[in-house]
Write a protein that holds these residues in place. Structure first.
Motif, PDB file in Angstrom:
ATOM      1  N   GLU A 209      -2.887   1.409   3.322  1.00 42.72           N
ATOM      2  CA  GLU A 209      -2.941   0.020   3.461  1.00 42.72           C
ATOM      3  C   GLU A 209      -1.604  -0.321   4.196  1.00 42.72           C
ATOM      4  N   ALA A 210      -0.458   0.298   3.926  1.00 41.58           N
ATOM      5  CA  ALA A 210       0.776  -0.059   4.581  1.00 41.58           C
ATOM      6  C   ALA A 210       0.676   0.172   6.212  1.00 41.58           C
ATOM      7  N   ALA A 211       0.270   1.292   6.592  1.00 42.68           N
ATOM      8  CA  ALA A 211      -0.260   1.343   7.828  1.00 42.68           C
ATOM      9  C   ALA A 211      -1.123   0.336   8.326  1.00 42.68           C
ATOM     10  N   LEU A 212      -2.147   0.135   7.890  1.00 40.91           N
ATOM     11  CA  LEU A 212      -3.380  -0.950   8.360  1.00 40.91           C
ATOM     12  C   LEU A 212      -2.366  -2.413   8.427  1.00 40.91           C
ATOM     13  N   ALA A 213      -1.723  -2.608   7.489  1.00 37.39           N
ATOM     14  CA  ALA A 213      -1.037  -3.920   7.266  1.00 37.39           C
ATOM     15  C   ALA A 213      -0.014  -4.268   8.354  1.00 37.39           C
ATOM     16  N   MET A 214       0.416  -3.111   9.082  1.00 38.09           N
ATOM     17  CA  MET A 214       1.144  -3.456  10.368  1.00 38.09           C
ATOM     18  C   MET A 214       0.463  -3.216  11.574  1.00 38.09           C
TER      19      MET A 214
ATOM     20  N   ALA B  88      -2.269  -1.047  12.516  1.00 41.24           N
ATOM     21  CA  ALA B  88      -2.447   0.121  13.023  1.00 41.24           C
ATOM     22  C   ALA B  88      -4.067   0.159  13.063  1.00 41.24           C
TER      23      ALA B  88
ATOM     24  N   MET C 266      -3.877   4.925  11.813  1.00 40.55           N
ATOM     25  CA  MET C 266      -3.612   5.060  10.252  1.00 40.55           C
ATOM     26  C   MET C 266      -4.117   6.471   9.845  1.00 40.55           C
TER      27      MET C 266
END
Ligand code: ADP
Ligand code: MG
Lengths: 324, 270
Positions: free
Chosen positions: A207-212, A214, A219
């Motif tokens: 989720e961290a990657a997607l929320a930025m 990605a 991701m």
């Protein structure tokens, strides 16, 4: 004055009284663990004893000689070429199986619609249940006729690559065809190990990657693949162990040769397991012992490969990645 | 005073980062968890979302940067306007929206295999943005997240090796490095010690000049300390959540219109 307590300031030994069930469990766990090792050691010992005649007869030549003629008046046999082809076939199989398995595992864990994931997973697992004889027959009867034009084409177009250059235009029963068939048998095993590790990727990091911002692929590249690296290596090693030991499918497809040459598309290959399968029935005492010795070499090789695999998988569970 | 959409957007039309939810409802499968939520989150200020657990605050927050749709069974209706443009419009890419609207999660989630330095730059890398001065970006972002002094000598150590509070500030630094217009924070301090909490609050105070902040918090003191606007969410048993009351934080805490708000902010239920 020094307080008297200071003199007693040594680490205290903590006594534990394990409960009864604890003791039983411990005993069982240790017992079964040891039993596996004992069985493994006994198999090794047994192979060693039975191969003694051959090893005494050939000495170091057993590892350095290519020829396999144990029935001559002056028996001479070695497994260098056979080991070479075993490794070549396994290598071809893995070269195909690893990328396909990674892609399969990614699809099953990250991309496939949720309703499809479970049935597809079972389907891939089911592939592992197909007997290797079926793979072998399929390879011989269906794949081979379809592979020959491809092998012909690739060896004429890319004949500057030593592995693809042929001395005569004969493309059946090659290491390439055997490797492709073995790859199909390895894919389900690799996929299921890799899939398990991928599915443990922490949701938070994804989720961290997607929320930025990605994309799904970015991701996967930044989070899932690094996290699953241990699983990829471990799964591949496990597949390698399987590929090295594959017997009947390879025995059906290849036509045995006892020379080392680079070309993998030309007729002729070999493998330890198929050598044993093809020769064992008709063998006299000396050749039998030689075949057991070949089996011992294969046993050692797969043992090393699987140990490395277990080590790698165990070390990378933390998700912090492995440094290999 | 209630902050109306029109009132504030007209005045601040030129500023970027105004976020507005219009008639937002949300479902997980057949389970409706949010109903008709309308909220304006003005730029250059902090909006706090408060309310008991399970009333849909996290869901609402995740709708604001299109993370909600990543849950396979999730659905929503309504509109979310970022600078008056619907982020759910057909021509808007979710990745683009998420890059503009950053998110800090309840549980710190740095990339453990990356170094601190790489973690800060990970957002830029993920979105394919190249900057001429990465070192500067790292330092500025870490300073903004008040983490710089603690890690400046070990930027090469892995992000997973920091304490929980430091990890959370690293995540904030990572979100700030991409210069988002909005930063969403879901109970960012609930796992942190008091010192780290104070640092994070200072950070929020500093960054609100440039970034619209929306924060979910269970801590009433924190809501009062950091926010200018406040929205009180509530959900009756097995009913979707909704906003009982929204407005200036001083009003919500000092002069609430609804009795339930009054009870909640004074710790009488929830
Ligand atoms: N991934 C999910 N799948 C199904 N239901 C969910 C999911 N996430 C949250 N919910 C439900 O949505 C409701 C609101 O949850 P949430 O937004 O997390 O509330 P809050 O953050 O205010 O505590 C709860 O009833 C919760 O059970
Ligand atoms: Mg929540």
């Amino acid at each position: 004055m020094v307080p008297s307590q200071v003199t007693t300031d040594v680490p205290r030994t903590l006594l534990r009284t394990p409960t009864r069930s604890d003791r039983i469990y411990r005993g069982l766990a240790i017992g079964t663990g040891l039993l596996t090792l004992v069985i493994l050691a006994l198999i090794g010992l047994n192979l060693l004893l039975q191969s003694r005649t051959a090893i005494q007869s050939q000495g170091l030549r057993f590892l350095t000689s290519n020829a396999w003629s144990p029935q001559q008046a002056e028996p001479s046999f070695g497994i260098k070429a056979v080991l070479y082809w075993t490794i070549i076939i396994a290598f071809i199989a893995l070269a195909i199986a690893i990328p396909v398995s990674i892609a399969c595992a990614l699809y099953l864990t990250e991309l496939a619609p949720r309703q499809l994931q479970k049935p597809l997973r079972s389907l891939v697992d089911l592939l592992a249940a197909i007997p290797s004889l079926i793979y072998g027959m399929w390879g011989l009867l269906y794949l081979q006729p379809h592979m020959i034009p491809f092998a012909t084409w690739i060896s004429t177009k890319l004949d500057f690559v030593p592995f693809l250059r042929v001395s005569r235009p004969s493309f059946s029963s090659s290491a390439l065809i055997a490797g492709v068939v073995v790859s199909l048998m390895v894919i389900p095993i690799c996929t299921s190990v890799i899939r398990e590790v991928f599915s443990q990727t922490p949701q938070g990091e994804k989720e961290a990657a997607l929320a930025m911002g990605a994309t799904r692929w970015e991701m996967i590249r930044t989070v899932v693949l690094p996290f699953g690296r241990g699983g990829i290596i471990g799964g591949s090693m496990l597949g390698l162990g399987r590929a090295l030991g594959e017997t009947i499918a390879v025995a059906l497809i290849i036509s045995p040769i006892f020379v080392i040459r680079p070309s993998v598309v030309e007729t002729g290959a070999n493998s330890v397991a198929s050598l044993i399968a093809l020769r064992f029935g008709e063998a006299d005492a000396l050749q039998r012992s030689g075949l057991v010795a070949a089996g011992l070499a294969l046993f050692g090789l797969t043992l090393v490969v699987n140990t490395i695999a277990a080590f790698v998988v165990a070390r990378s569970r933390s998700g912090a990645g492995v440094d290999i | 005073m209630t902050v109306t959409a029109e009132g504030v957007t007209n005045v601040e039309a030129t500023k970027s980062g105004a976020l507005e939810a219009r008639a937002v409802s949300a479902w997980f499968g057949n389970h409706k968890v949010l109903e008709n939520v309308n909220l304006f989150m003005p730029p250059q200020s902090v909006t706090a979302l408060i309310g008991p657990s399970g009333c849909g605050k996290s869901t609402f927050l995740r709708i604001l940067n299109r993370m909600h749709e990543l849950v396979p069974i999730a659905q929503l209706s309504g509109e979310v306007l970022l600078d008056n443009e619907d982020i759910y419009a057909a021509n808007v890419r979710a990745t683009h929206t998420r890059a503009r609207i950053g998110m800090v999660f309840q549980k710190p989630n740095p990339f453990p295999a990356m170094t601190i330095y790489e973690n800060v730059l990970s957002g830029l890398k993920l979105t394919g943005t190249t900057v001429p001065n990465p070192d500067e970006v790292v330092e500025t972002s870490l300073r903004q997240a008040s983490l710089w002094n603690e890690v400046k000598d070990r930027l090469d150590s892995p992000g997973g090796a920091l304490s929980g509070g430091q990890q959370q500030r690293l995540c904030i630094a990572r979100s700030l490095a991409v210069q988002p217009d909005v930063l969403l924070m879901d109970e960012p301090c609930s796992a942190l010690d008091p010192t780290s909490t104070r640092r994070v609050e200072e950070t929020i105070h500093d960054i609100k000049q440039r970034v619209t902040v929306v924060i979910v918090t269970h801590n009433m003191q924190q809501a009062q300390r950091v926010s200018q606007q406040c929205a009180f969410f509530l959900a009756e048993e097995n009913q979707p959540g909704y906003i009982v009351e929204a407005g200036l934080t001083t009003d919500i805490f000092g002069n609430p219109k609804d009795d339930r708000t009054n009870d909640y902010v004074n710790g009488r239920f929830g």
